[in-house]
Design an enzyme around this catalytic site. Structure first.
Site, PDB file in Angstrom:
ATOM      1  N   HIS A 147       0.753  -1.033   0.091  1.00  0.00           N
ATOM      2  CA  HIS A 147       0.110  -0.070  -0.076  1.00  0.00           C
ATOM      3  C   HIS A 147       1.036   1.226  -0.154  1.00  0.00           C
ATOM      4  O   HIS A 147       0.752   2.114  -0.573  1.00  0.00           O
ATOM      5  CB  HIS A 147      -0.904  -0.008   1.185  1.00  0.00           C
ATOM      6  CG  HIS A 147      -1.958   1.383   1.407  1.00  0.00           C
ATOM      7  ND1 HIS A 147      -2.968   1.356   1.225  1.00  0.00           N
ATOM      8  CD2 HIS A 147      -1.164   2.390   1.964  1.00  0.00           C
ATOM      9  CE1 HIS A 147      -3.409   2.455   1.516  1.00  0.00           C
ATOM     10  NE2 HIS A 147      -2.491   3.068   1.863  1.00  0.00           N
ATOM     11  N   GLU A 148       2.013   1.451   0.559  1.00  0.00           N
ATOM     12  CA  GLU A 148       2.770   2.084   0.781  1.00  0.00           C
ATOM     13  C   GLU A 148       3.554   2.681  -0.460  1.00  0.00           C
ATOM     14  O   GLU A 148       3.457   3.632  -0.959  1.00  0.00           O
ATOM     15  CB  GLU A 148       3.750   2.406   1.923  1.00  0.00           C
ATOM     16  CG  GLU A 148       3.134   2.168   3.373  1.00  0.00           C
ATOM     17  CD  GLU A 148       2.166   3.410   3.579  1.00  0.00           C
ATOM     18  OE1 GLU A 148       2.424   4.619   3.157  1.00  0.00           O
ATOM     19  OE2 GLU A 148       1.129   3.139   4.169  1.00  0.00           O
ATOM     20  N   HIS A 151       1.577   4.267  -2.785  1.00  0.00           N
ATOM     21  CA  HIS A 151       1.345   5.572  -2.841  1.00  0.00           C
ATOM     22  C   HIS A 151       2.482   6.426  -3.293  1.00  0.00           C
ATOM     23  O   HIS A 151       2.606   7.563  -4.043  1.00  0.00           O
ATOM     24  CB  HIS A 151       1.659   6.137  -1.090  1.00  0.00           C
ATOM     25  CG  HIS A 151       0.291   6.091  -0.519  1.00  0.00           C
ATOM     26  ND1 HIS A 151      -1.077   6.552  -1.017  1.00  0.00           N
ATOM     27  CD2 HIS A 151      -0.134   5.572   0.684  1.00  0.00           C
ATOM     28  CE1 HIS A 151      -2.058   6.253  -0.172  1.00  0.00           C
ATOM     29  NE2 HIS A 151      -1.376   5.805   0.949  1.00  0.00           N
TER      30      HIS A 151
END
Lengths: 289, 181
Positions: A147-148, A151
């Site tokens: 998820h990071e 980003h």
């Protein structure tokens, strides 16, 4: 898998549209002022304000990370097996995402499960809490790290910062207009200006939160795309439901994996001011992918 | 006038040829880079395995076969064609999974820091191979499309670019391994 890519595009387009809308609001306001008051000086001042804010885009990763109490992971810390695992996952998912830049790893000493990422051009940093390392197994951690990384490849910190700056620009307009309100000859148009500034400002705040939520959903979708394992993220989100509050500056809250300030906030009105979709919604959304 | 037009057409063709040639070189380079990544990880796995076997040997007395098989596969992942090496690596990954499952019955070994670190590194290399293989196949796909289809096909055959082979993905290796800690 095809729905994964449709969902991805949908979220990307929606958040981009809102962002362009916000920037348009911030840019057209000086011209509204010019039309209503013929005040060229005031217009120039407001336009200068917008330019100054845009320049502040170049703030550094270090400042944001130290504001939430994150410290760089040192060589000595790398002996710890969970930290090792976190670093390994970063490298694995960098390959999966085909990201060529450097990612500096950080650690936040807090018992809640959370993570954050910032990227600027080809420099990026990811921070993880000690709570996440302690409570998540390798699979769940891979969901959070993916998820990071999502980003980072989506340049979400730039998107959120641009949106944040647009809010700041409109807030400054509002403050200025409300101060000059009384001492002008054209009182009627000043009140009109004030109302317009107020509406623009309120709109931009709602838009900021909408963008933040969209980008979170986008990163969730991309995390599944990278790991090809939606249950990794779902299980991590389920564990986060038990998170306790973490004290961080409000401006940094939207950069986290899960909202650190209000882990369990959930009423319809506050929903508009949420930086992240509610955990339940995120989990349901992932299950449908 | 006619001469000018002919020169113009030739110029366009030459520019196109150079552009397409550079594309082919770039795509081949991309595949090579992806393979280099896989190669590094396979070698790293091979380096980790002797330590793993040594650590496990003392605890797991009844699993001699498993350990012998792992040692045999170790040599296969560092020599041969890319396809053979990746195939051997898939089998190795499955065998390691069986070993890690067996280890569940040995609490002493499960708590051994050295073993845990080795297990983590082996899973890491396995995932990296899986993700890099995806990148490799993507590059090969774009490259092969250029080599196979007109008009880039003309440039490819003139310059001697040949179709390249994919790295097969085995069913069990499609998803990264899930190992609980």
């Amino acid at each position: 898998m095809s729905s994964l890519f449709t969902e991805r595009r949908k979220n990307l387009i929606k958040s981009d549209l809102i962002l362009y809308g916000m920037i348009t609001l911030a840019l057209i306001f000086p011209f509204i002022v010019l039309n209503l008051t013929d005040n060229i000086l005031l217009t120039l001042f407001l336009a200068g304000m917008a330019a100054l804010y845009l320049l502040s885009l170049n703030n550094s990763i270090d400042i944001t990370f130290s504001s939430v109490g994150a410290e760089k992971i040192t060589n000595k810390m790398k002996k710890n097996i969970k930290i090792r695992q976190f670093l390994n996952l970063l490298e694995e998912l960098k390959i999966a995402a085909n990201y060529k830049g450097e990612i500096t790893p950080y650690l936040i000493k807090h018992d809640s499960i959370n993570a954050m990422a910032i990227s600027r051009k080809n420099k990026a940093a990811v921070a993880i809490t000690t709570g996440a390392l302690k409570k998540l197994n390798r699979e769940e951690l891979s969901g959070v790290v993916a998820h990071e990384i999502a980003h980072i490849i989506n340049a979400d910190s730039d998107v959120k910062l641009s949106a944040f700056i647009a809010v700041g620009v409109l807030g400054t307009y509002l403050e200025y207009i409300s101060r000059i309100g009384g001492n002008s000859r054209k009182k009627g148009s000043n009140i009109l200006l004030l109302i317009i500034a107020l509406i623009f400002y309120a709109l931009s705040i709602l838009m900021f939160f909408a963008i933040s939520r969209r980008r979170e959903t986008l990163a969730d979708v991309d995390a599944v795309r990278l790991t090809r394992n939606k249950y990794a993220l779902i299980k991590a989100l389920e564990k986060i439901a038990e998170n306790e509050k973490m004290e961080v500056p409000e401006s940094a809250a939207s950069l986290f994996f899960a909202n650190p300030l209000s882990p369990q906030l959930s009423t319809a009105f506050f929903g508009l001011f949420r930086t992240h979709p509610p955990l339940k919604e995120r989990i349901e959304y992932l299950k449908r992918l | 006038m006619v001469v000018l037009i002919i020169i113009g057409i030739i110029l366009v063709l030459v520019v196109y040829g150079i552009w397409e040639y550079n594309n082919l070189v770039r795509l081949k380079e991309e595949a090579k880079n992806a393979w280099a990544q896989i190669d590094v990880q396979l070698k790293r796995r091979a380096d980790l395995i002797p330590s793993l076997v040594n650590t496990v040997k003392g605890y797991v007395k009844h699993e001699k076969n498993l350990l012998t098989k792992i040692t045999e596969l170790r040599s296969k992942i560092i020599s041969g064609t890319p396809q053979e090496r990746v195939k051997a690596n898939n089998i190795l990954s499955d065998t390691l999974k069986s070993l890690f499952a067996v280890v569940e019955n040995y609490p002493d070994l499960k708590a051994n820091q050295n073993f845990l670190a080795l297990q983590e590194e082996l899973v890491n290399t396995e995932n990296k191979v899986a993700y890099a293989r995806q990148a490799y196949n993507d590059a090969i796909y774009s490259y092969n499309v250029k080599v196979k289809y007109f008009p880039s096909r003309l440039i490819a055959s003139l310059a001697g670019f040949k179709e390249m082979e994919y790295l097969e993905v085995e069913e069990s290796a499609k998803a990264p391994p899930k190992i609980e800690f």
